[in-house]
Design an enzyme around this catalytic site. Structure first.
Site, short mmCIF file in Angstrom:
data_model
loop_
_atom_site.label_atom_id
_atom_site.label_comp_id
_atom_site.label_asym_id
_atom_site.label_seq_id
_atom_site.Cartn_x
_atom_site.Cartn_y
_atom_site.Cartn_z
N HIS A 110 -5.07 0.58 -4.75
CA HIS A 110 -4.46 -0.09 -3.60
C HIS A 110 -5.54 -0.33 -2.56
O HIS A 110 -6.58 0.33 -2.54
CB HIS A 110 -3.35 0.78 -3.02
CG HIS A 110 -2.17 0.89 -3.92
ND1 HIS A 110 -0.92 1.25 -3.45
CD2 HIS A 110 -2.01 0.70 -5.27
CE1 HIS A 110 -0.06 1.27 -4.45
NE2 HIS A 110 -0.70 0.95 -5.56
N CYS A 115 2.07 2.68 1.12
CA CYS A 115 3.06 3.24 0.21
C CYS A 115 2.92 4.76 0.20
O CYS A 115 2.02 5.32 0.82
CB CYS A 115 2.88 2.67 -1.20
SG CYS A 115 1.39 3.31 -2.03
N GLU A 170 -5.79 0.39 0.59
CA GLU A 170 -6.13 1.54 1.41
C GLU A 170 -7.06 2.50 0.68
O GLU A 170 -8.05 2.98 1.23
CB GLU A 170 -4.87 2.31 1.82
CG GLU A 170 -3.88 1.51 2.62
CD GLU A 170 -2.82 0.82 1.77
OE1 GLU A 170 -3.15 0.19 0.74
OE2 GLU A 170 -1.64 0.90 2.14
N CYS A 193 -0.55 6.01 -0.86
CA CYS A 193 -1.58 5.78 0.14
C CYS A 193 -1.40 6.67 1.36
O CYS A 193 -2.38 7.09 1.98
CB CYS A 193 -1.61 4.31 0.52
SG CYS A 193 -2.14 3.27 -0.88
#
Length: 188
Positions: A68, A100, A70, A103
């Site tokens: 992801h 999410c 992040e 993260c």
């Protein structure tokens, strides 16, 4: 104007900086999407306003569910600063959408001191169908750990980017067992 979500009294200087950075990330997203990345972008800045890292979601291009935006940005910042503990650097993470559940954990353990995000998870889920996961009371949990959070920043622009992504028939990646998202809620 969208109502800002925050776990502290809103500081207008911090918010203005976040609006500027997140708006810039939204402007860059189409370029990353055109190269096959997911519709999320993150950047990490130090307290002096220097960009330390910037990364897109690369789940599809890297064939790795953990990539992801992040996490990719945190990884790049740790490599740049040669540490697994970013807390000594007083860093802020700017993201085009609310992190999410995966993260959220990565941010907490990285030592990031502040998080600024655009589109809230309920908006991401309703537009795209991405499963953002459960994050019970994460804003308060971050506050207790000394991590500032501001959200819903320039989210109208972010929602437009997500709708454009969906209009291009891009992949919405999720394991087959994530069936709780009602596909009828997804806005084309």
């Amino acid at each position: 104007m969208n109502t800002i979500i925050a776990n502290e009294k809103i500081d207008d200087v911090k918010l203005a900086q976040a609006r500027k950075i997140i708006s810039g990330l939204y402007r860059e997203m189409p370029e990353y999407i055109a190269r096959g990345h997911g519709p999320f972008l993150a950047a990490i800045y130090d307290e002096k306003g220097n960009q330390i890292a910037k990364a897109a979601n690369s789940v599809i291009t890297d064939q790795c569910s953990n990539h992801h935006a992040e996490i990719n940005a945190i990884y790049d910042a740790e490599k740049t600063l040669k540490t697994y503990d970013l807390s000594a650097h007083n860093l802020s993470l700017y993201i085009t959408a609310e992190p999410c559940m995966m993260c959220v954990g990565a941010i907490m353990w990285s030592g990031i001191r502040a998080v600024y995000f655009g589109v809230p998870s309920n908006g991401v889920e309703s537009i795209t169908g991405f499963d953002e996961g459960f994050k019970q009371d994460w804003l308060n949990e971050f506050k207790q750990r000394g991590i500032t959070v501001y959200g819903n920043i320039e989210s109208d622009s972010g929602e437009k980017q997500l709708r454009d992504y969906m209009a291009q028939n891009r992949i919405v990646y999720a394991p087959k067992n994530n069936t709780h998202i009602d596909k009828k809620r997804i806005k084309p």
